[in-house]
Design a protein around this motif. Structure first.
Motif, short mmCIF file in Angstrom:
data_model
loop_
_atom_site.label_atom_id
_atom_site.label_comp_id
_atom_site.label_asym_id
_atom_site.label_seq_id
_atom_site.Cartn_x
_atom_site.Cartn_y
_atom_site.Cartn_z
N ARG A 21 -3.57 -8.28 -10.81
CA ARG A 21 -4.26 -8.93 -9.70
C ARG A 21 -4.96 -7.87 -8.86
NH1 ARG A 21 -2.31 -13.93 -8.72
NH2 ARG A 21 -4.42 -14.21 -7.99
N GLY A 22 -6.15 -8.21 -8.39
CA GLY A 22 -6.91 -7.30 -7.54
C GLY A 22 -6.16 -6.99 -6.26
N THR A 23 -5.99 -5.70 -5.99
CA THR A 23 -5.26 -5.30 -4.80
C THR A 23 -6.18 -4.47 -3.92
OG1 THR A 23 -3.20 -5.38 -6.01
CG2 THR A 23 -3.21 -4.03 -4.02
N PHE A 24 -6.38 -4.92 -2.70
CA PHE A 24 -7.34 -4.29 -1.79
C PHE A 24 -6.55 -3.72 -0.62
CE2 PHE A 24 -9.37 -7.76 -4.01
CZ PHE A 24 -10.61 -7.26 -4.38
N PHE A 25 -6.81 -2.48 -0.28
CA PHE A 25 -6.08 -1.90 0.85
C PHE A 25 -6.80 -0.68 1.43
CE2 PHE A 25 -4.16 1.87 -1.22
CZ PHE A 25 -4.42 1.58 -2.55
N CYS A 26 -6.39 -0.31 2.65
CA CYS A 26 -6.89 0.88 3.32
C CYS A 26 -5.83 1.96 3.18
CB CYS A 26 -7.18 0.60 4.79
SG CYS A 26 -7.57 2.12 5.69
N GLY A 27 -6.18 3.05 2.47
CA GLY A 27 -5.23 4.13 2.23
C GLY A 27 -4.83 4.87 3.51
N ASN A 28 -5.61 4.68 4.57
CA ASN A 28 -5.32 5.35 5.83
C ASN A 28 -4.42 4.51 6.74
OD1 ASN A 28 -5.59 7.36 7.90
ND2 ASN A 28 -7.11 6.03 8.89
N CYS A 29 -4.75 3.23 6.89
CA CYS A 29 -3.96 2.36 7.79
C CYS A 29 -2.66 1.88 7.15
CB CYS A 29 -4.75 1.11 8.19
SG CYS A 29 -6.17 1.45 9.22
N GLN A 30 -2.62 1.82 5.82
CA GLN A 30 -1.45 1.26 5.14
C GLN A 30 -0.62 2.38 4.53
OE1 GLN A 30 -4.30 -2.08 3.59
NE2 GLN A 30 -2.23 -2.73 3.09
N LYS A 31 0.55 2.59 5.14
CA LYS A 31 1.39 3.72 4.72
C LYS A 31 2.54 3.25 3.83
CE LYS A 31 -0.82 6.51 7.54
NZ LYS A 31 -1.86 7.40 7.00
#
Ligand SMILES: [Zn+2]
Length: 263
Positions: free
Chosen positions: A253-263
């Motif tokens: 499944r496509g997983t979208f995230f911000c590598g900076n805000c999401q630790k």
């Protein structure tokens, strides 16, 4: 794919329309969505019955009939329940008062089943029920080493959270989708629980997300696609910090995230 907020939106529209109405006829244009019973039996069992109520469990709609029988509908990928037909109509329910309810499904992943009595769908607790507590999440997260994202989509543990809202809830909670579920602290579990409830309630308020197929019973698009923060936003700037949003496949499944805000 319709998830909990989309199914809830349709359920709220259809319930007042069907309750108290009798099924006077059923037109089956394609029987492949009907599972576990022949089209002839399906008609025989249902024609003449009256709708008593409609409830939702996760992504299932449970139609209660006055006889105590049940009809369940799962919309799958492209299923729709409509007040007016579109070009993918497979089944038409002719109701008393000259009304019709249309089941449409372009790709035929939707499932319609008949039950003599209320079925046990064997679903995990769902986020908008009282069983969805920090304690419950702690219990299911603590022993599991799979990623938090994959775990959120496991319908046996938690029912009704689909891909769109799992991505959005992880962003709101500031948690990286690759984290092992067992590595979350109590504070992070609290954030996760709050984010899941918040995103689902907001999505219901905005009548669901129309990213591709979903329309409500009136054939209208939802409004939550305009409020998505990361889902479908590959290579766009994070709305919080401006870092480019990544897309990766996790559990297909496509997983979208911000590598900076999401630790
Ligand atoms: Zn960010």
């Amino acid at each position: 794919m319709p998830e909990l907020p989309e199914v809830e939106t349709i359920k709220r529209e259809i319930e007042p329309f069907i309750v108290g109405r009798k099924i006077e006829g059923i037109e089956i244009k394609d029987h492949r969505n009907i599972k576990g019973i022949s089209p002839e039996q399906f008609k025989k069992k249902l024609i003449g019955q009256k709708f008593k109520g409609l409830t939702r469990q996760a992504k299932y709609m449970l139609f209660e009939l006055a006889s105590g029988n049940y009809l369940t509908i799962h919309l799958g990928m492209t299923g729709r329940l409509l007040f007016a037909p579109d070009k993918y109509v497979k089944i038409v329910f002719n109701l008393s008062g000259g009304k019709n309810l249309y089941f449409s499904d372009a790709r035929l992943f939707g499932k319609i089943r008949f039950f003599e009595a209320m079925p046990n769908l064997k679903l995990g607790p769902e986020p908008l029920q009282k069983e969805f507590t920090v304690e419950y999440l702690k219990k299911i997260f603590s022993k599991r080493h799979s990623s938090i994202k994959v775990l959120l989509l496991d319908q046996k543990l938690l029912s009704g959270v689909g891909n769109i809202y799992a991505n959005e809830a992880l962003f709101r909670a500031g948690i990286n989708p690759h984290r092992k579920a067992s590595s979350l602290s109590e504070a992070e579990i609290k954030k996760m629980q709050h984010a899941i409830e918040e995103v689902l309630e907001e999505a219901i308020k905005y009548r669901g997300t129309s990213d591709s197929w979903y329309v409500d019973a009136k054939g209208e698009k939802g409004g939550f696609q305009l409020r998505l923060k990361v889902y479908g936003k590959k290579n766009q700037p994070c709305p919080k910090c401006g870092t480019t949003i990544k897309r990766e496949a996790m559990g297909q499944r496509g997983t979208f995230f911000c590598g900076n805000c999401q630790k």
